[in-house]
Every structure is written in C-alpha cells, then in structure tokens.
Design an enzyme around this catalytic site. Structure first.
Site, PDB file in Angstrom:
ATOM      1  N   THR A  31      -8.898 -80.714 -19.650  1.00  0.00           N
ATOM      2  CA  THR A  31      -7.863 -81.689 -19.160  1.00  0.00           C
ATOM      3  C   THR A  31      -8.834 -82.261 -18.086  1.00  0.00           C
ATOM      4  OG1 THR A  31      -7.124 -80.089 -17.529  1.00  0.00           O
ATOM      5  CG2 THR A  31      -5.832 -80.328 -19.464  1.00  0.00           C
ATOM      6  N   GLY A  32      -8.918 -83.463 -17.879  1.00  0.00           N
ATOM      7  CA  GLY A  32      -9.368 -84.203 -16.718  1.00  0.00           C
ATOM      8  C   GLY A  32      -8.362 -85.438 -16.223  1.00  0.00           C
ATOM      9  N   GLU A  57      -8.908 -88.608 -16.319  1.00  0.00           N
ATOM     10  CA  GLU A  57      -8.850 -89.794 -17.129  1.00  0.00           C
ATOM     11  C   GLU A  57      -8.771 -89.495 -18.414  1.00  0.00           C
ATOM     12  OE1 GLU A  57     -11.760 -89.232 -15.314  1.00  0.00           O
ATOM     13  OE2 GLU A  57     -10.972 -90.450 -13.317  1.00  0.00           O
ATOM     14  N   ALA A  58      -8.803 -88.197 -19.031  1.00  0.00           N
ATOM     15  CA  ALA A  58      -8.591 -88.014 -20.457  1.00  0.00           C
ATOM     16  C   ALA A  58      -8.521 -86.510 -20.799  1.00  0.00           C
ATOM     17  CB  ALA A  58      -9.901 -88.591 -21.081  1.00  0.00           C
ATOM     18  N   VAL A 105      -8.953 -83.503 -23.711  1.00  0.00           N
ATOM     19  CA  VAL A 105      -9.676 -83.168 -24.993  1.00  0.00           C
ATOM     20  C   VAL A 105      -9.112 -82.241 -25.624  1.00  0.00           C
ATOM     21  CG1 VAL A 105     -11.720 -82.618 -26.098  1.00  0.00           C
ATOM     22  CG2 VAL A 105     -12.025 -83.860 -23.855  1.00  0.00           C
ATOM     23  N   GLU A 119     -17.598 -84.442 -33.057  1.00  0.00           N
ATOM     24  CA  GLU A 119     -18.136 -83.473 -33.154  1.00  0.00           C
ATOM     25  C   GLU A 119     -17.718 -82.181 -32.366  1.00  0.00           C
ATOM     26  OE1 GLU A 119     -22.490 -81.218 -33.937  1.00  0.00           O
ATOM     27  OE2 GLU A 119     -22.441 -83.322 -33.394  1.00  0.00           O
ATOM     28  N   ASP A 121     -22.936 -90.131 -14.585  1.00  0.00           N
ATOM     29  CA  ASP A 121     -22.062 -89.265 -13.844  1.00  0.00           C
ATOM     30  C   ASP A 121     -22.609 -87.956 -14.147  1.00  0.00           C
ATOM     31  OD1 ASP A 121     -20.022 -88.340 -12.188  1.00  0.00           O
ATOM     32  OD2 ASP A 121     -18.640 -88.048 -13.736  1.00  0.00           O
ATOM     33  N   ASN A 181     -21.399 -81.976 -17.065  1.00  0.00           N
ATOM     34  CA  ASN A 181     -21.297 -82.918 -18.258  1.00  0.00           C
ATOM     35  C   ASN A 181     -22.316 -82.794 -19.164  1.00  0.00           C
ATOM     36  OD1 ASN A 181     -19.009 -84.480 -17.235  1.00  0.00           O
ATOM     37  ND2 ASN A 181     -20.343 -85.798 -16.097  1.00  0.00           N
ATOM     38  N   ASP A 200     -19.478 -86.534 -22.021  1.00  0.00           N
ATOM     39  CA  ASP A 200     -18.720 -87.128 -21.196  1.00  0.00           C
ATOM     40  C   ASP A 200     -19.495 -88.664 -20.789  1.00  0.00           C
ATOM     41  OD1 ASP A 200     -16.526 -85.820 -21.279  1.00  0.00           O
ATOM     42  OD2 ASP A 200     -17.158 -84.649 -19.460  1.00  0.00           O
TER      43      ASP A 200
END
Length: 311
Positions: free
Chosen positions: A91-92, A94-95, A97, A193, A239, A244, A256
């Site tokens: 969880t983040g 902005e998005a 997964v 992927e 970033d 990342n 990311d």
C-alpha cells in the site's frame, strides 16, 4: 404633462448559444457516427457469462494498452482467462499493489502485480508539479483542469501517472533495462510481471537486505548498469531509493517509475539525476560499500555522460 420623447431601444434577444470549451465537438442534436456505432455494438453485445470458479473478473487482455511484443511465454493471453484477487502486496500514498492470478480454467496460469492508482478522492501525488514538467496534454480543457486541481483534474493526474509509468516501462523493457515486464494498462490500473516465488511471496526490496561486501559490490555494478541504460534513453528514476529496488534471484530490478524524469524536457532533470545518485549511494555506503567506488558525484558524471547532458 410632458411626454417622454426618448426612443426606447429595442432589446436584443439573449443568445441561447452555450459557450463551449475550445476542444469540445460541435453538437447538432444528433448522434455522431462514433456514438451510433457504439450503441449498435452495445445492442449486439451478448449477455455476460457467469464467472467460473469464484473468479473476480474476466481477463482484461482485450482492453486498454498492451505491453511490448513479443509477449513473454509465461503470460496468459487467452480472452477466456479469469483473474483471481489474492491479496495486497503493498500500500502507498498514491497507489496500491495487489496480487492477481490470471488463469485459463483447467489450464495454465500466471501471477501478476496489479498497481492501482488512487482516484480523485484520495491523496494526490507529492510534489507532482516538478515531475510533470516537460509533459503536456493535447486537450486544453484537461490541462486547465489539472492546473486548477479540480476533481476531474485530479483524476486526470492519476491517469497521467499510470500512462507515464506504463510507457516508460515499455521503453525501458525494450531497451533491456532491469524492470518488470509491463503487461497492460487499463485506465489507472497497470498489470505488471510479478517478481517473486510461485507461492506469491514477493521479491525483497533492497532496503530489507543485509548483503556482504561481495554482494554489495555486485549489486552496485548492476545498479550502475541499469541507471546508465535509463540515462541513455533520456531518463532518470526521479525517486530512487533502496525501497524502489527489488532483488530477485540475485538480479536487481528497478520498480515504481511513474515519476521517471525526462532529462531533456524537464528543466530540473539534472537535479533529479543528482538526487537519485546521492540517495542510492548513501544507502550502499551505510552498508559498508567502498566509498571510492560508490562516490555519488562520480556516478552523476557517468550518468550525465551517458545521457549526453551538458555540464
């Protein structure tokens, strides 16, 4: 009594013409050819079939953008395939997964990472203005909405991030950079992927590892090679940090990348490149890597040369 001798001016009828945006099509009260075709297709569309085996949805392979060809042999591309939601990987702000299993009932299957950007009701990207420098939308209405941060504009920002990440990943995959294969994009969802084990255990982030001196040296070499490929194709991560970067079977993989910065179009490109180099070099040095080998300023010069950036 005196009569009013002034002639009354005839009032002009108010115009009923609606002011329209400069990019809206002129409407004449009739359906456009495209709308008629879409309605005809909806009338002819068969009734949806029930999902088998408790699946969450049918495969979305027939919609949106698809990843670069040739498609990997492990990827299930049959339209009869279904998707099962297996849980949240990350969880983040902005998005989020999610882990998906796409399978053809009774046949092959594959695991996918579904990255879903948050809609306009959620928190926007931090510092998005700097990253968006150099990107332009063709429709002026969308540009205005983004600049004014309307609800529609915030939704457009989320979609713009998804579009940008998918296209950068596609270009870098074709260039041989160590990034996940971008399977497809539908709206603000990107299917990627999955990097991990067959049981759904995700590959660890670099930040979670405690590599020895030899492993650090090897990972640094892989990192420099990866960043050189990005610079050669006009990008820096934007970033970059140890959070990342994944390490899958000893192979370093960059993730990311929605904020990947165009080194030429973005006037702050070199600043972002310098920040990436210093952030990642600091992590390697904190783990005991050779400081001469992991000099961030030397890395900046290597990448600037690879990207043909002026001094």
């Amino acid at each position: 009594m005196f009569r009013n001798t002034k002639k009354s001016k005839a009032r002009k009828p108010k115009s009923t013409k609606r002011q329209r945006f400069d990019d809206e099509p002129v409407r004449r009260g009739r359906l456009t050819e495209e709308e008629r075709e879409r309605l005809a297709a909806l009338r002819d569309e068969p009734e949806p079939q029930p999902l088998p085996d408790g699946a969450d949805r049918w495969s979305t392979w027939d919609t949106g953008e698809r990843g670069p060809q040739p498609h990997p042999t492990w990827l299930v591309t049959e339209l009869a395939a279904v998707d099962h939601e297996l849980g949240v990987l990350k969880t983040g702000k902005e998005a989020d997964v999610h882990l998906l299993r796409r399978s053809l009932p009774g046949a092959e299957s594959c695991l996918l990472a579904s990255k879903r950007y948050r809609d306009s009701d959620h928190r926007m990207f931090q510092r998005d203005a700097g990253y968006l420098e150099g990107r332009r939308l063709r429709k002026s209405r969308e540009m205005r909405a983004i600049q004014q941060r309307t609800s529609f504009g915030r939704g457009m920002i989320a979609q713009q991030w998804a579009v940008a990440e998918f296209r950068v990943l596609s270009a870098l995959w074709l260039a041989g950079a160590p990034v996940p294969y971008p399977v497809q994009r539908v709206g603000t969802e990107i299917l990627l992927e999955f990097l991990g084990t067959p049981d759904g255990t995700a590959a660890p982030r670099l930040a979670a590892l405690r590599p020895d001196a030899d492993e650090l040296d090897e990972l640094w070499s892989q990192l420099v090679e990866a960043l050189v490929v990005l610079a050669q194709h006009g990008f820096t991560h934007g970033d970059l940090s140890a959070y990342n970067v994944l390490v899958h079977d000893g192979r370093l993989v960059l993730i990311d990348l929605p904020q990947a910065v165009d080194l030429v179009a973005n006037p702050l490109g070199r600043d972002y490149l310098r920040r990436d180099a210093h952030n990642i070099a600091a992590w390697f040095r904190s783990r005991g890597a050779d400081e001469a080998r992991t000099d961030p300023d030397a890395l900046v010069e290597i990448l600037a040369a690879a990207g043909n950036l002026p001094r």
